[in-house]
Write an enzyme that holds these catalytic residues in place. Sequence first.
Site, PDB file in Angstrom:
ATOM      1  N   GLU A 285     -21.940  -9.542  -3.354  1.00  0.00           N
ATOM      2  CA  GLU A 285     -21.401 -10.859  -3.737  1.00  0.00           C
ATOM      3  C   GLU A 285     -22.155 -12.021  -3.114  1.00  0.00           C
ATOM      4  O   GLU A 285     -22.350 -13.065  -3.736  1.00  0.00           O
ATOM      5  CB  GLU A 285     -19.916 -10.953  -3.366  1.00  0.00           C
TER       6      GLU A 285
ATOM      7  N   GLU B 114     -14.867  -2.197  -4.398  1.00  0.00           N
ATOM      8  CA  GLU B 114     -13.525  -2.569  -3.911  1.00  0.00           C
ATOM      9  C   GLU B 114     -12.448  -1.688  -4.543  1.00  0.00           C
ATOM     10  O   GLU B 114     -11.484  -1.310  -3.884  1.00  0.00           O
ATOM     11  CB  GLU B 114     -13.264  -4.060  -4.204  1.00  0.00           C
TER      12      GLU B 114
HETATM   13  C1  3H9 Z   1     -17.744  -9.229  -7.792  1.00  0.00           C
HETATM   14  O1  3H9 Z   1     -17.647  -8.063  -8.032  1.00  0.00           O
HETATM   15  C2  3H9 Z   1     -16.643 -10.067  -7.230  1.00  0.00           C
HETATM   16  C3  3H9 Z   1     -15.497  -9.278  -6.654  1.00  0.00           C
HETATM   17  O2  3H9 Z   1     -15.681  -9.057  -5.278  1.00  0.00           O
HETATM   18  C4  3H9 Z   1     -14.192 -10.023  -6.748  1.00  0.00           C
HETATM   19  C5  3H9 Z   1     -13.603 -10.222  -8.058  1.00  0.00           C
HETATM   20  C6  3H9 Z   1     -12.241 -10.830  -7.997  1.00  0.00           C
HETATM   21  N1  3H9 Z   1     -21.401  -8.837 -14.889  1.00  0.00           N
HETATM   22  O3  3H9 Z   1     -29.661  -5.905 -14.020  1.00  0.00           O
HETATM   23  P1  3H9 Z   1     -29.789  -5.196 -15.322  1.00  0.00           P
HETATM   24  C7  3H9 Z   1     -25.717  -7.290 -17.182  1.00  0.00           C
HETATM   25  S1  3H9 Z   1     -19.176 -10.097  -8.141  1.00  0.00           S
HETATM   26  C8  3H9 Z   1     -21.860  -9.128 -16.119  1.00  0.00           C
HETATM   27  O4  3H9 Z   1     -30.884  -5.598 -16.228  1.00  0.00           O
HETATM   28  P2  3H9 Z   1     -30.412  -2.775 -13.905  1.00  0.00           P
HETATM   29  C9  3H9 Z   1     -27.066  -7.955 -16.995  1.00  0.00           C
HETATM   30  O5  3H9 Z   1     -26.973  -9.339 -17.138  1.00  0.00           O
HETATM   31  C10 3H9 Z   1     -20.225  -8.898  -8.899  1.00  0.00           C
HETATM   32  N2  3H9 Z   1     -23.043  -8.659 -16.579  1.00  0.00           N
HETATM   33  O6  3H9 Z   1     -29.822  -3.620 -15.117  1.00  0.00           O
HETATM   34  C11 3H9 Z   1     -27.875  -7.290 -18.088  1.00  0.00           C
HETATM   35  O7  3H9 Z   1     -27.569  -7.926 -19.314  1.00  0.00           O
HETATM   36  P3  3H9 Z   1     -28.673  -8.096 -20.443  1.00  0.00           P
HETATM   37  C12 3H9 Z   1     -20.856  -8.011  -7.908  1.00  0.00           C
HETATM   38  C13 3H9 Z   1     -23.755  -7.875 -15.774  1.00  0.00           C
HETATM   39  O8  3H9 Z   1     -30.199  -1.372 -14.248  1.00  0.00           O
HETATM   40  C14 3H9 Z   1     -27.317  -5.876 -18.134  1.00  0.00           C
HETATM   41  O9  3H9 Z   1     -26.027  -5.956 -17.527  1.00  0.00           O
HETATM   42  N3  3H9 Z   1     -21.819  -7.178  -8.562  1.00  0.00           N
HETATM   43  C15 3H9 Z   1     -23.320  -7.547 -14.501  1.00  0.00           C
HETATM   44  O10 3H9 Z   1     -31.771  -3.259 -13.558  1.00  0.00           O
HETATM   45  C16 3H9 Z   1     -28.157  -4.879 -17.376  1.00  0.00           C
HETATM   46  O11 3H9 Z   1     -28.386  -5.366 -16.049  1.00  0.00           O
HETATM   47  C17 3H9 Z   1     -23.101  -7.556  -8.704  1.00  0.00           C
HETATM   48  O12 3H9 Z   1     -23.510  -8.606  -8.251  1.00  0.00           O
HETATM   49  C18 3H9 Z   1     -22.071  -8.057 -14.051  1.00  0.00           C
HETATM   50  N4  3H9 Z   1     -21.579  -7.764 -12.835  1.00  0.00           N
HETATM   51  O13 3H9 Z   1     -29.490  -3.136 -12.658  1.00  0.00           O
HETATM   52  C19 3H9 Z   1     -23.997  -6.590  -9.421  1.00  0.00           C
HETATM   53  N5  3H9 Z   1     -24.240  -6.737 -13.916  1.00  0.00           N
HETATM   54  O14 3H9 Z   1     -29.126  -6.712 -20.766  1.00  0.00           O
HETATM   55  C20 3H9 Z   1     -24.894  -7.316 -10.379  1.00  0.00           C
HETATM   56  C21 3H9 Z   1     -25.209  -6.580 -14.827  1.00  0.00           C
HETATM   57  O15 3H9 Z   1     -27.958  -8.821 -21.513  1.00  0.00           O
HETATM   58  N6  3H9 Z   1     -25.712  -6.404 -11.122  1.00  0.00           N
HETATM   59  N7  3H9 Z   1     -24.931  -7.258 -15.947  1.00  0.00           N
HETATM   60  O16 3H9 Z   1     -29.776  -8.935 -19.802  1.00  0.00           O
HETATM   61  C22 3H9 Z   1     -26.816  -5.818 -10.636  1.00  0.00           C
HETATM   62  O17 3H9 Z   1     -27.160  -5.950  -9.479  1.00  0.00           O
HETATM   63  C23 3H9 Z   1     -27.640  -4.992 -11.581  1.00  0.00           C
HETATM   64  O18 3H9 Z   1     -27.322  -5.401 -12.879  1.00  0.00           O
HETATM   65  C24 3H9 Z   1     -27.417  -3.459 -11.486  1.00  0.00           C
HETATM   66  C25 3H9 Z   1     -28.152  -2.764 -12.648  1.00  0.00           C
HETATM   67  C26 3H9 Z   1     -27.987  -2.978 -10.141  1.00  0.00           C
HETATM   68  C27 3H9 Z   1     -25.961  -3.118 -11.571  1.00  0.00           C
END
Ligand code: 3H9
Length: 693
Positions: free
Chosen positions: A119, A99
């Site tokens: 999301e 975004e």
């Molecule tokens: C959003 O953006 C809303 C908006 O539209 C509006 C706002 C107003 N936050 O998955 P991994 C942590 S909603 C906090 O193992 P990978 C995860 O818990 C968001 N923490 O790595 C982990 O912690 P730990 C939309 C996060 O390389 C560490 O980072 N975005 C977040 O296999 C490593 O993650 C998503 O839904 C986060 N957003 O995969 C994306 N993301 O090491 C969500 C990750 O302590 N994330 N962590 O266990 C993912 O899909 C995957 O993490 C990603 C990396 C593909 C990025």
Amino acid sequence: MQRDGAVAVIVVDNPPVNALKHEVRAGMLEHFTKAAADNSVEAIVLTGAGRTFMAGADITEFGKPMKPPGLAEVIAAIEKIHKPTIAAVHGTPLGGGLEVTLGCHFRVAAPGTRLGLPEIKLGIIPGAGGTQLLPRLVGVEKGLAMILSGDPIPAKDALAAGLVDEIIEGDLVKGAVAFAKKVIAEKRPLRHVRDLDDKIAPFRAHPDKFNEAAANVSKKSRGLEAPLAAIEAVRAAVTLPVDDGLKRERELFMKLVVGEQSKAQRYIFFAEREAAKIPDMPSGLKPREVARAVVIGAGTMGGGISMSFANAGIPVTVVETNEEALKRGFDTIQKNYQISVQRGALKQEEADRRFALLTGTTSMDAVKDADIVIEAVFEEMEIKKQVFGALDKLAKPNAVLATNTSYLNVDQIAQTTKRPKEVLGTHFFSPANVMKLLEIVRGKETAPDVLATAMAVGRKIGKVPVVVGVCHGFVGNRMLSPRQNQAERLLLEGALPRDVDAAAVEFGFPMGPFAMSDLAGIDVGWRIRKALGTRNEIADQLADKGRYGQKTGRGFYIYEKGSRSPIPDPEVEEIIVAASKRLGIARRVIDKQEIVERLIFPMINEGAKILDEGIAYRASDIDVIWVYGYGWPVWRGGPMYYADHLGLAYVRDQLAKYAKVSGNKSLEPSPLLTRLAAENGSFASFGAKKSAA
Ligand code: 3H9
């Protein structure tokens, strides 16, 4: 903020994924404002340090009061800047991260970048302009598809769709700065995504398209609130002025983000990541390299497992006992790939590339080259032992030896080798090329690096691996068993298959226990029970009559030729009523609430025993297993989460009540459930205490 001549480069650096936490938002606002006010800056590049551009809002901040500035405010400030702004993305620009790029004039990407709005998978919709801006840039159909699936698209598709302006080979920031200089030199007009209209205008004349999409989604979304809200938001993008659309998006987002569904889905997001952590694993332990796999058995499971390896680019050899079985297996694999191609899910070249990674042989010698061997032969201890005896003689000394068993004792299998440390279980779920769950069964002697290797391989082939201990049926099937028992018991006490199935579907399962039995084949359990010398009141009577389920057109239901729709069968109802009579059980009307609780609470009770015995490390692992392997509705967060949500005292009391009503001792609350309920505790805190210890 750095400088490269007249270009300011703002670098977001918040490892590991540059989540947009408060400090990041505040930092961006500060530096964009500074760069905008600085007359020596002619263009601004925004990029991320480390492995990825911003992967979205910081999910841990949801459910707490949001500290200003909000993301929408930051993006609005970027949109107002009158000099070129360029987002230079790599890794996974997702959600709020994407975004932010939509607030910039241009987007450039490194090859291999995957861009998306995930999301929906967290039970929310994009809340900082995604639903309003993405359709303006890529069109309504593409935008809606991305928002509803939550799946990211590769950079080259993003380029084709107009989401990305250029793909930069080599150094991303240097390339982005060069792009910025070109924009300045050419005096390219600055494009505000919010002002674009040509791609959404055609939809304004066809509001019916949204109704179609909404109807389709509500059929598929089975109780989920976010997909319908997403459609509503995109509809607002088309029908309202941009600022009003943004307001509508915000309202829908706010409602979802404080709701129970999103809370449960966020819990599962973190639970999945927690499951990757093995409490007693020495830190810094490296998994072994796996460059070649061998799968023993080309049946349904073996074929699906082999496809999972090939899909991940790992060459795999499939071993069968004879050419005919091998050919049958390969024909099925090829047919599966062809179906994906016909559905448009896979390009023909890609299907061919994957198929070419598969080799078949009838010689066990193939095992000699394998870094991992997965045995997927018939579920019988003696056969498995024979296979492992042979593997022990042939496999490389450091090969991981895995058995794909659903119930059998992995330690016993390991003991038939001279290297039990190299042995573990990998319990895949059918169809193995589709289902995400992988139970990794840790044997008594399994070496830590063997476990780490299996986990790493599991992730590489796209699964969600969860470590479980050795017991009959491990976690998932062990919990399924009391559910099946109760389902049958409910029939004897007065319900009919369709009542039980309807209640389960209404709760959120994709199908009820009897439709599932018909799909899996009633004969499977029947044969196992025959071997064990036990008998099931109703299912076994059906199997005796050759009613095996869908494959014979009859089971708990009737299936018309070529159809998978279950039709209730009066003959089955007669069998059920007669069984109640024979057993002296007075049939009564059983309401939906009792049906649901009698299906689910015994599972929770079994889950508590599993936790108590240490078969699962934590309650959230059990939840991950049920969500990814058994169709538990993700918006209810998994059985143990659901129990915590209801309150353990309630679950305990209801179980005790049902144990009395039905005279069924197996329903009595387990010691752990009883204790936690008395302490006003929760399964979540029990798991956390154990991890801390
Ligand atoms: C959003 O953006 C809303 C908006 O539209 C509006 C706002 C107003 N936050 O998955 P991994 C942590 S909603 C906090 O193992 P990978 C995860 O818990 C968001 N923490 O790595 C982990 O912690 P730990 C939309 C996060 O390389 C560490 O980072 N975005 C977040 O296999 C490593 O993650 C998503 O839904 C986060 N957003 O995969 C994306 N993301 O090491 C969500 C990750 O302590 N994330 N962590 O266990 C993912 O899909 C995957 O993490 C990603 C990396 C593909 C990025």
